[in-house]
Scaffold this active site. Structure first.
Site, PDB file in Angstrom:
ATOM      1  N   HIS A 197       2.729   2.590  13.067  1.00 51.49           N
ATOM      2  CA  HIS A 197       1.786   3.702  13.278  1.00 51.49           C
ATOM      3  C   HIS A 197       2.293   4.764  14.252  1.00 51.49           C
ATOM      4  O   HIS A 197       1.494   5.433  14.894  1.00 51.49           O
ATOM      5  CB  HIS A 197       0.418   3.188  13.752  1.00 51.49           C
ATOM      6  CG  HIS A 197      -0.294   2.312  12.768  1.00 51.49           C
ATOM      7  ND1 HIS A 197      -1.571   1.852  12.971  1.00 51.49           N
ATOM      8  CD2 HIS A 197       0.089   1.824  11.551  1.00 51.49           C
ATOM      9  CE1 HIS A 197      -1.944   1.108  11.929  1.00 51.49           C
ATOM     10  NE2 HIS A 197      -0.950   1.073  11.058  1.00 51.49           N
ATOM     11  N   ASP A 229       3.082  -6.293   3.482  1.00 43.92           N
ATOM     12  CA  ASP A 229       2.645  -5.200   4.359  1.00 43.92           C
ATOM     13  C   ASP A 229       2.862  -5.576   5.812  1.00 43.92           C
ATOM     14  O   ASP A 229       1.951  -5.496   6.634  1.00 43.92           O
ATOM     15  CB  ASP A 229       1.162  -4.869   4.093  1.00 43.92           C
ATOM     16  CG  ASP A 229       0.671  -3.717   4.955  1.00 43.92           C
ATOM     17  OD1 ASP A 229       1.511  -2.927   5.419  1.00 43.92           O
ATOM     18  OD2 ASP A 229      -0.553  -3.617   5.180  1.00 43.92           O
ATOM     19  N   HIS A 234       0.828  -1.217   0.000  1.00 40.52           N
ATOM     20  CA  HIS A 234       0.000   0.000   0.000  1.00 40.52           C
ATOM     21  C   HIS A 234       0.850   1.249   0.000  1.00 40.52           C
ATOM     22  O   HIS A 234       1.886   1.325   0.659  1.00 40.52           O
ATOM     23  CB  HIS A 234      -1.065  -0.004   1.096  1.00 40.52           C
ATOM     24  CG  HIS A 234      -0.549   0.064   2.496  1.00 40.52           C
ATOM     25  ND1 HIS A 234      -0.227   1.248   3.120  1.00 40.52           N
ATOM     26  CD2 HIS A 234      -0.327  -0.910   3.410  1.00 40.52           C
ATOM     27  CE1 HIS A 234       0.168   0.993   4.358  1.00 40.52           C
ATOM     28  NE2 HIS A 234       0.136  -0.291   4.562  1.00 40.52           N
ATOM     29  N   GLU A 272      -5.037   2.026   2.517  1.00 44.15           N
ATOM     30  CA  GLU A 272      -5.118   0.797   3.322  1.00 44.15           C
ATOM     31  C   GLU A 272      -5.381   1.138   4.778  1.00 44.15           C
ATOM     32  O   GLU A 272      -6.209   0.529   5.450  1.00 44.15           O
ATOM     33  CB  GLU A 272      -3.810  -0.013   3.203  1.00 44.15           C
ATOM     34  CG  GLU A 272      -3.876  -1.415   3.824  1.00 44.15           C
ATOM     35  CD  GLU A 272      -3.548  -1.475   5.306  1.00 44.15           C
ATOM     36  OE1 GLU A 272      -3.882  -2.478   5.940  1.00 44.15           O
ATOM     37  OE2 GLU A 272      -2.967  -0.507   5.842  1.00 44.15           O
ATOM     38  N   GLU A 273      -4.618   2.130   5.269  1.00 47.91           N
ATOM     39  CA  GLU A 273      -4.623   2.412   6.708  1.00 47.91           C
ATOM     40  C   GLU A 273      -5.995   2.819   7.223  1.00 47.91           C
ATOM     41  O   GLU A 273      -6.311   2.598   8.389  1.00 47.91           O
ATOM     42  CB  GLU A 273      -3.617   3.524   7.040  1.00 47.91           C
ATOM     43  CG  GLU A 273      -2.163   3.157   6.771  1.00 47.91           C
ATOM     44  CD  GLU A 273      -1.649   2.026   7.657  1.00 47.91           C
ATOM     45  OE1 GLU A 273      -2.411   1.501   8.471  1.00 47.91           O
ATOM     46  OE2 GLU A 273      -0.463   1.673   7.507  1.00 47.91           O
TER      47      GLU A 273
END
Lengths: 464, 464
Positions: free
Chosen positions: B425, B354, B280, B326-327
């Site tokens: 993240h 990923d 992604h 994606e996130e």
């Protein structure tokens, strides 16, 4: 096996003192020291003190309201632990507030960078300042640069800090932080950013004091986190032409009073002679000051407390000094020396814990050369808990490093500093970085050291 | 020795295919695969791509202006690498801006806490909100709480994320992030803060998507860094009565278009059949998205490029899909499935990278049970670079996990996720976390996988 170990060590150590009357008291001292060590290793007191200071007070920058809370905490803590005397001595400190720090690459690759103001820095204009970057490998390289390459730019000193058990990497790179703003301003730079003086790869910048020279323009100074310094460097390998916008909003707000906080267990037979155990109570403002220096506060306090719990006080007084304002220039240490000038001759020996919470691996001394071997022999019991006996070139560390110039013997009880500069002066200096077992080993070393020195018959002076 | 290794491995692998005509092409395929692997291990292309995306673009939250820069970067990169086709497909995404996040314990131990808004969170009132903390071990414990213990409070879910090679700890704790705000609001909470879903001890909070239920009040939601969760917990062990002030200023600003960016090397004899390699393109907004998922983008792009450089294209088309958004809910993946519905039968197999940049240790498949053994045997050459051949229960990971429901066979080329959730993240997701050698091993695996599947004679369907 566990229970018989102290006896074995006692025998081993007693074999160093085979003769005469003096040996008898030495034997007893060694036995007490080993008992103290065992108690220390089984105690969580130092961890509890570290937790208390970091949780109940937290960040405590000298001159801040939080620092006043820390002073009250320290008085209450030493009192509740039963120190014979608890008192505080005023210290005047500048008040500096961090404010906000932000930086953004404007071109060619717009990105925010993580950075923090260096301690004492002036602010940028409110709207920030924007300039091209002039990168240098080291402070020395900057010193040799020409005005035309620097004037009007933001200097970037990109020196990495190497990882060593001794922490020696810090000494190699810190000059850029301390004196970078002066050298950059001499060449007409509008600001300076340095690669953090730290060994980590975390997106957290390392603050720390910087200096100005009143004869040179004062320019804003900040530290980039290591990954942000990498990023800026990667951009600069693509183009010389990187423009940064920098905003810092620190404020200097005059001076205020804070305090050295002192606790004593009074000596039984030589109460006016002092074994000084130091640490500093203040911290930087972004972490909770766990390894710098709540752990030091806890180590020396717990060590003294263990000695205070003995059925019999040692000969000399154990004085714990929790210094004010170490981070912003050892101001509490200097105030202590000034205030206690007449008492310096009565300071038998001093040591300070201010290098994190990892284990002590070596003990160095600075005593009269003629008694070094005997003084070192007194500390033989430390070897049982992983401490190598070192040389007679100790400097004493932090505030205590001011004392040899006053004729005071010192020890350096050296901690493993391998990881210390991963967290030093960052928001990441928090309680989870403290290993309770390693902390207890420190207490065991300080308790033995302090007790044995408080009982010692040796004359440790003169230093030269 | 080094030069003879490929030959040795080739012989080893060829011994699996001792017979007939089919074996001859298999032998040739294996030889090409091993050559690809060797080239991949010696190439820094993937590292250069990772560096390019993180340095020249950096954070690229879906729907942000930076994400548009990333789309342009991706088109330019695939084009410059000589893909036969490069195109993009629009995806509509919500626009959410993080704003600022701050939190302060007001009493009994005033301290700032480090936290970050969860993705999609609403804002607090501008002046912040102040309330007592109600702590729960887990989301489940919250679900079983009574309104009177929660109403008017800020819920704190304090579940730690365990460290596993497979990353399984994330699955155990992430529900608190995703559904915590709904459950807390049902009981009248005014906000929720969670312990970060991360395995580190850094003062950096882990963001990630959270959900609301339109039938339940929407309350602000944030994640505390692990040390800050420890701190809050330590306060709560001292008193039930901890008051927090919380200010979050995120904004939701409608929707915008972004793009799945696609590059292909066209198959020689079955150009309409597709081996899909996914990653992604978007990232969270605080790090530079190095391990999530610039490394994935780089791995699949470099693997395809190596195949594209072969003197002879494989039978099937290699399609690299750099998914959008994606996130924030696999929006690009869902759009891809929708747009390519009629083409799903032509997707021979798919895999997605990923899960960071560490080495691949295991390859699982999801193919027709009847051909699993043969399909797995095709991948034998992976074992020479540390990849264990696994089972037939692959789910495919991220967007590619949507494909088995469409009948598409998938592989899970599993990376070591031991450290992944230290950085995931957070602002700490930066280039320095990427080991070039480990990245190259990933490329070697993907290149072999893609080539062997593009040449395979097996019928991998139906999945059930």
């Amino acid at each position: 096996m566990r229970k018989s170990l102290p006896i074995f060590i006692t025998s081993l150590i007693l074999s160093y003192f085979p003769n005469v009357a003096c040996a008898e008291s030495s034997n007893l001292n060694q036995k007490v020291a080993i008992d103290l060590s065992q108690k220390a290793l089984q105690s969580d007191l130092a961890y509890k003190i570290t937790e208390s200071l970091t949780v109940e007070v937290g960040p405590r920058l000298a001159g801040s309201p939080e620092n006043a809370v820390a002073v009250a905490w320290a008085e209450a803590k030493l009192t509740s632990l039963g120190f014979d005397k608890v008192y505080k001595e005023p210290v005047v400190v500048p008040v500096w507030q961090r404010g906000e720090a932000s930086a953004k690459v404007i071109s060619p690759y717009p990105q925010n960078l993580v950075l923090t103001a260096l301690g004492g820095s002036v602010a940028t204009p409110k709207e920030g300042l924007t300039a091209k970057i002039a990168r240098f490998d080291t402070l020395d390289a900057l010193k040799h640069a020409s005005k035309k390459n620097v004037a009007g730019k933001i200097v970037f000193i990109d020196q990495k800090t190497e990882r060593f058990k001794t922490g020696a990497g810090y000494g190699k790179s810190v000059a850029g932080r301390v004196n970078g703003a002066i050298e950059a301003a001499k060449l007409g730079a509008v600001a300076i950013v340095i690669r953090s003086i730290g060994t980590d790869h975390d997106r957290l910048a390392h603050t720390g004091m910087m200096h100005y020279d009143d004869k040179v323009a004062k320019i804003p100074a900040a530290a980039l986190s290591n990954p942000d310094a990498d990023l800026l460097n990667a951009m600069l390998t693509r183009t010389d032409d990187v423009t940064l916008q920098l905003t810092l909003t620190p404020k200097s707000q005059g001076t205020t009073a804070t305090y050295n906080v002192i606790g004593e267990f009074t000596g039984a037979s030589k109460p006016d002679e002092i074994v000084l155990l130091g640490a500093h109570l203040d911290s930087w403002d972004e972490g909770t000051g766990a390894i710098d220096d709540a752990s030091g506060v806890a180590i020396v306090t717990a060590a003294a407390k263990l000695i205070g719990e003995l059925p019999q006080r040692p000969a000399r007084t154990i004085r714990v000094v929790l210094f004010a304002a170490e981070e912003i220039g050892m101001i509490g240490g200097k105030a202590y020396v000034e205030r206690h000038k007449d008492e310096m001759a009565k300071h038998y020996i001093a040591a300070e814990s201010d290098f994190g919470a990892d284990r002590i691996y070596r003990a160095d001394l600075k005593v009269a050369a003629s008694v070094f071997n005997e003084a070192q022999a007194l500390l033989t019991s430390l070897t049982a808990i992983g401490v190598e006996l070192g040389d007679n070139n100790a400097r004493g560390g932090s505030e205590v490093s001011l004392l040899p110039a006053q004729g005071v013997p010192v020890a350096s009880l050296r901690q493993n500093g391998q990881d210390y500069f991963d967290y030093h002066h960052t928001p990441n200096d928090t309680l989870d970085k403290v290993d309770p077992a390693a902390l207890a080993q420190n207490v065991a070393v300080y308790a033995q050291f302090a007790y044995l020195m408080a009982q010692s018959e040796l004359v440790l002076r003169p230093l030269k």
